[in-house]
Motif scaffolding. Sequence first.
Motif, PDB file in Angstrom:
ATOM      1  N   ASN A  54      27.821  24.781  46.778  1.00 18.90           N
ATOM      2  CA  ASN A  54      28.613  23.995  45.817  1.00 18.90           C
ATOM      3  C   ASN A  54      28.759  24.813  44.544  1.00 18.90           C
ATOM      4  OD1 ASN A  54      26.288  23.193  43.980  1.00 18.90           O
ATOM      5  ND2 ASN A  54      25.604  22.250  45.885  1.00 18.90           N
ATOM      6  N   CYS A  55      29.485  24.301  43.593  1.00 19.16           N
ATOM      7  CA  CYS A  55      29.705  25.069  42.363  1.00 19.16           C
ATOM      8  C   CYS A  55      28.432  25.178  41.528  1.00 19.16           C
ATOM      9  CB  CYS A  55      30.809  24.419  41.535  1.00 19.16           C
ATOM     10  SG  CYS A  55      31.213  25.306  40.021  1.00 19.16           S
ATOM     11  N   THR A  56      27.607  24.139  41.562  1.00 19.31           N
ATOM     12  CA  THR A  56      26.388  24.150  40.750  1.00 19.31           C
ATOM     13  C   THR A  56      25.435  25.249  41.211  1.00 19.31           C
ATOM     14  OG1 THR A  56      26.677  21.767  40.518  1.00 19.31           O
ATOM     15  CG2 THR A  56      24.568  22.672  39.828  1.00 19.31           C
ATOM     16  N   ASP A 152      33.056  28.700  34.395  1.00 17.48           N
ATOM     17  CA  ASP A 152      32.920  27.522  35.253  1.00 17.48           C
ATOM     18  C   ASP A 152      34.348  27.060  35.552  1.00 17.48           C
ATOM     19  OD1 ASP A 152      32.715  24.989  36.343  1.00 17.48           O
ATOM     20  OD2 ASP A 152      31.099  24.331  35.015  1.00 17.48           O
ATOM     21  N   ALA A 154      35.101  25.187  38.147  1.00 13.05           N
ATOM     22  CA  ALA A 154      34.906  24.143  39.165  1.00 13.05           C
ATOM     23  C   ALA A 154      36.214  23.420  39.478  1.00 13.05           C
ATOM     24  CB  ALA A 154      33.846  23.148  38.696  1.00 13.05           C
ATOM     25  N   CYS A 155      36.982  23.125  38.431  1.00 14.24           N
ATOM     26  CA  CYS A 155      38.195  22.319  38.602  1.00 14.24           C
ATOM     27  C   CYS A 155      39.460  23.170  38.688  1.00 14.24           C
ATOM     28  CB  CYS A 155      38.342  21.362  37.410  1.00 14.24           C
ATOM     29  SG  CYS A 155      36.967  20.235  37.232  1.00 14.24           S
ATOM     30  N   SER A 176      34.479  24.889  42.591  1.00 14.42           N
ATOM     31  CA  SER A 176      33.924  23.769  43.370  1.00 14.42           C
ATOM     32  C   SER A 176      34.939  23.280  44.393  1.00 14.42           C
ATOM     33  CB  SER A 176      33.581  22.603  42.437  1.00 14.42           C
ATOM     34  OG  SER A 176      33.221  21.452  43.197  1.00 14.42           O
ATOM     35  N   LYS A 181      37.878  17.601  43.405  1.00 10.06           N
ATOM     36  CA  LYS A 181      38.660  18.752  42.934  1.00 10.06           C
ATOM     37  C   LYS A 181      39.970  18.851  43.732  1.00 10.06           C
ATOM     38  CE  LYS A 181      34.669  19.541  40.858  1.00 10.06           C
ATOM     39  NZ  LYS A 181      34.314  18.928  39.577  1.00 10.06           N
TER      40      LYS A 181
HETATM   41  C1  LIG Z   1      32.620  19.312  39.459  1.00  9.63           C
HETATM   42  C2  LIG Z   1      32.090  20.204  38.436  1.00  9.63           C
HETATM   43  C3  LIG Z   1      30.912  20.943  38.632  1.00  9.63           C
HETATM   44  C4  LIG Z   1      30.023  20.737  39.819  1.00  9.63           C
HETATM   45  O1  LIG Z   1      30.608  21.121  41.034  1.00  9.63           O
HETATM   46  P1  LIG Z   1      29.803  20.828  42.395  1.00  9.63           P
HETATM   47  O2  LIG Z   1      30.571  21.576  43.428  1.00  9.63           O
HETATM   48  O3  LIG Z   1      29.805  19.356  42.599  1.00  9.63           O
HETATM   49  O4  LIG Z   1      28.429  21.377  42.213  1.00  9.63           O
HETATM   50  C5  LIG Z   1      30.539  21.858  37.672  1.00  9.63           C
HETATM   51  N1  LIG Z   1      31.261  22.029  36.559  1.00  9.63           N
HETATM   52  C6  LIG Z   1      32.373  21.337  36.301  1.00  9.63           C
HETATM   53  C7  LIG Z   1      33.150  21.579  35.055  1.00  9.63           C
HETATM   54  C8  LIG Z   1      32.826  20.385  37.232  1.00  9.63           C
HETATM   55  O5  LIG Z   1      33.926  19.669  36.970  1.00  9.63           O
END
Ligand SMILES: *Cc1c(COP(=O)(O)O)cnc(C)c1O
Length: 378
Positions: A54-56, A152, A154-155, A176, A181
């Motif tokens: 995952n992104c985290t 980051d 993620a989005c 992510s 997303k």
């Molecule tokens: C969704 C999100 C994450 C976490 O992503 P996961 O894949 O759920 O771990 C981290 N940072 C931001 C800015 C996000 O929107």
Amino acid sequence: MKIPVARPYLGEAEARSAYETILTNWVTQGPKVAEFEERFAAYTGAPYAVAVSNCTTGLHLAMIVAGVGAGDEVICPSMSYIATANAIAYVGATPVFAEVDSATCNIDPDDARSRITPRTKAILIVHQIGMPADIAAFRTLCDEHGLVLIEDAACAAGSAYMGKKIGSHSDLVCFSFHPRKVITTGDGGMITTSRKDYYDRLRLLRQHGMSVNDRVRHLSTTVIIEDHLEIGYNYRMTDIQAAVGIQQLARLDWLVEERRKIAFRYLGAFADIPFLRLPREREGYFTNYQSFSIYLDHTCTFDRNAVMQALLDLGISTRRGVMTSHRETAYQERCAGLRLPVSEDTSDRSIVIPLYVPMTDEEVEYVISGVRAVLGFA
Ligand SMILES: *Cc1c(COP(=O)(O)O)cnc(C)c1O
């Protein structure tokens, strides 16, 4: 009508791809993961991509390869999903929260600069809800102070900055594939990098620090005895997820175009409401509209939560604007006394309204007329 705030776009192609992968019997860290990585790297224009769970977990590994550790400080926006700050805390470093620019919800370069100390090791910028942050300003800031720039994203799959896709601009960019997303693999993440040394270490760390990967060992005609070179993690992506991801990636540009069409309709339909601030792309910025967030400015007499309730009563789901991490219970003690007025105000006055693909004309019109009615512009 009942309108959700978001919905993943998954179809036959994803289902078939997962099904076929299961029948190959290779279900994790195998050929589909390798193919997804190659395709994602090619899509973003980054030399390398490493799939993770995952992104985290991707952000956690990014911190490690960037050399961030105990005693270090990393500047990041408080106004972000809390995982941004958590990844910094995982390595024993301190997230130092910076303000955002209220117009973009993205970390403010001048405020970030004012928070640099001798202990600052990196700056973690966030492309909030898909809108690129000012990468060039942070590149300059990081170069001036010898800091590592981490994104980051993620989005931000499918977003672009100055004509180049997000993922291609710096050494560590984390994505992510959570269902919230623009594209999803159930759960999942990807790190893009331009550095071969980061690429090698990321691949090691995501799989227990193992010196050879399962595929190499499987294909070898001579016996290979693996070693574990450092304490790693199990942050693998499965091949079932990657098989879905390959199909989702093929749809990404189309999904972004569809999302933008809906966003442009909202922008047109709400332009005359004077107390509403709408997202705006500055020159060179291209957002995937992972979310569409509206801000009720101080001349608005309606209470934000009351607006959300009134919309829900009409069957229109919304969410609060992006949270602030420093006010969440997990960070309250560490952040005692910290005030970030711009972030707090922007978070407290924002509402995320529905945007997903496919959204019918009727659904878009229903949201538009619902929002206008609730805000007194029927
Ligand atoms: C969704 C999100 C994450 C976490 O992503 P996961 O894949 O759920 O771990 C981290 N940072 C931001 C800015 C996000 O929107």
